[in-house]
Write a protein that holds these residues in place. Structure first.
Motif, PDB file in Angstrom:
ATOM      1  N   GLU A  55       0.824  -1.210   0.000  1.00  0.00           N
ATOM      2  CA  GLU A  55       0.000   0.000   0.000  1.00  0.00           C
ATOM      3  C   GLU A  55       0.859   1.261   0.000  1.00  0.00           C
ATOM      4  OE1 GLU A  55      -3.289   0.448  -0.486  1.00  0.00           O
ATOM      5  OE2 GLU A  55      -3.233  -1.689  -0.891  1.00  0.00           O
ATOM      6  N   TRP A  56       1.980   1.224   0.703  1.00  0.00           N
ATOM      7  CA  TRP A  56       2.872   2.388   0.712  1.00  0.00           C
ATOM      8  C   TRP A  56       3.439   2.628  -0.687  1.00  0.00           C
ATOM      9  CZ3 TRP A  56       8.354   2.544   0.179  1.00  0.00           C
ATOM     10  CH2 TRP A  56       8.893   3.821   0.372  1.00  0.00           C
ATOM     11  N   LEU A  57       3.900   1.563  -1.342  1.00  0.00           N
ATOM     12  CA  LEU A  57       4.445   1.727  -2.696  1.00  0.00           C
ATOM     13  C   LEU A  57       3.359   2.155  -3.680  1.00  0.00           C
ATOM     14  CD1 LEU A  57       6.870  -1.341  -2.910  1.00  0.00           C
ATOM     15  CD2 LEU A  57       7.492   1.088  -2.792  1.00  0.00           C
ATOM     16  N   ASN A  76      -1.401  -5.504  -7.520  1.00  0.00           N
ATOM     17  CA  ASN A  76      -1.176  -6.946  -7.518  1.00  0.00           C
ATOM     18  C   ASN A  76       0.277  -7.262  -7.868  1.00  0.00           C
ATOM     19  OD1 ASN A  76      -1.918  -9.716  -7.338  1.00  0.00           O
ATOM     20  ND2 ASN A  76      -2.070  -9.789  -9.553  1.00  0.00           N
ATOM     21  N   LEU A  77       0.811  -6.580  -8.856  1.00  0.00           N
ATOM     22  CA  LEU A  77       2.198  -6.797  -9.259  1.00  0.00           C
ATOM     23  C   LEU A  77       3.153  -6.466  -8.114  1.00  0.00           C
ATOM     24  CD1 LEU A  77       3.952  -7.616 -11.679  1.00  0.00           C
ATOM     25  CD2 LEU A  77       4.064  -5.198 -12.277  1.00  0.00           C
ATOM     26  N   ILE A  78       2.912  -5.362  -7.446  1.00  0.00           N
ATOM     27  CA  ILE A  78       3.750  -4.979  -6.297  1.00  0.00           C
ATOM     28  C   ILE A  78       3.626  -6.024  -5.191  1.00  0.00           C
ATOM     29  CG2 ILE A  78       4.027  -3.286  -4.442  1.00  0.00           C
ATOM     30  CD1 ILE A  78       3.276  -1.109  -6.492  1.00  0.00           C
ATOM     31  N   ALA A  79       2.397  -6.484  -4.916  1.00  0.00           N
ATOM     32  CA  ALA A  79       2.184  -7.488  -3.862  1.00  0.00           C
ATOM     33  C   ALA A  79       2.926  -8.777  -4.183  1.00  0.00           C
ATOM     34  CB  ALA A  79       0.690  -7.758  -3.689  1.00  0.00           C
ATOM     35  N   ASN A 119      -6.574 -10.647  -4.952  1.00  0.00           N
ATOM     36  CA  ASN A 119      -6.586  -9.345  -5.617  1.00  0.00           C
ATOM     37  C   ASN A 119      -7.618  -9.304  -6.741  1.00  0.00           C
ATOM     38  OD1 ASN A 119      -4.736  -7.823  -4.133  1.00  0.00           O
ATOM     39  ND2 ASN A 119      -3.024  -8.825  -5.131  1.00  0.00           N
ATOM     40  N   LEU A 120      -7.775 -10.393  -7.472  1.00  0.00           N
ATOM     41  CA  LEU A 120      -8.803 -10.462  -8.512  1.00  0.00           C
ATOM     42  C   LEU A 120     -10.187 -10.366  -7.883  1.00  0.00           C
ATOM     43  CD1 LEU A 120      -9.459 -10.864 -11.501  1.00  0.00           C
ATOM     44  CD2 LEU A 120      -9.451 -13.325 -11.076  1.00  0.00           C
ATOM     45  N   PHE A 121     -10.399 -11.053  -6.770  1.00  0.00           N
ATOM     46  CA  PHE A 121     -11.673 -10.983  -6.059  1.00  0.00           C
ATOM     47  C   PHE A 121     -11.938  -9.557  -5.567  1.00  0.00           C
ATOM     48  CE2 PHE A 121     -14.155 -11.380  -2.108  1.00  0.00           C
ATOM     49  CZ  PHE A 121     -15.291 -11.983  -2.618  1.00  0.00           C
TER      50      PHE A 121
END
Length: 145
Positions: A55-57, A76-79, A119-121
């Motif tokens: 979330e910070w990024l 999603n990519l960052i996660a 993340n898709l959900f």
């Protein structure tokens, strides 16, 4: 700091707990119950950290990426990247516990799959809420006329 979505950080904690439970079911090691509970709680804590970093990024992204589809994809990519990095770091720290990296790959794939599905959900729920909002606004506009 005010742009960080704390709700998503809390969701990441519970997602970490869920992943910890799934991994306990995946592993067939005979360990005491209290160690399993500690492992699940540690997984939740790691989920919280991953959620906060993600979330910070995401919050420092430029405003021109405000499209919801782009936001969710980048989030999603960052996660996935942060999770892979943290899990690889944990593997290095606890390498004496794992006999080989062959055990690490299926666990990583399970974790990343769960994160992508979550993340898709989350995106689908966002789209559903937006559609309901549009329907509600149209209904209000029709009633005002």
């Amino acid at each position: 700091m005010e742009k960080i979505n704390l709700e998503n950080v809390i969701k990441s904690f519970f997602l970490g707990l869920f992943i910890g439970i799934i991994l306990q079911l995946y592993g067939h090691a005979e360990v005491l119950f209290k160690y399993k509970v500690v492992t699940v709680l540690a997984s939740g804590s790691v989920g919280f950290i991953i959620g906060f970093i993600t979330e910070w990024l995401t919050s420092i992204l430029p405003i021109r990426m405000a499209n919801s589809r782009t936001y969710f994809f980048i989030n999603n990519l960052i996660a996935v990247i942060v999770t892979t990095f943290i899990m690889a770091s944990l593997l290095l720290v606890t390498s004496s516990e794992m006999e080989d990296e062959g055990e690490f790959t299926p666990v990583l794939l399970i974790v990343l799959s769960i994160i992508c599905i979550a993340n898709l959900f989350d995106y689908m729920m966002y789209r559903r809420a937006q559609n309901k909002l549009k329907t509600f606004k149209a209904m209000i506009e029709d009633n005002e006329l």
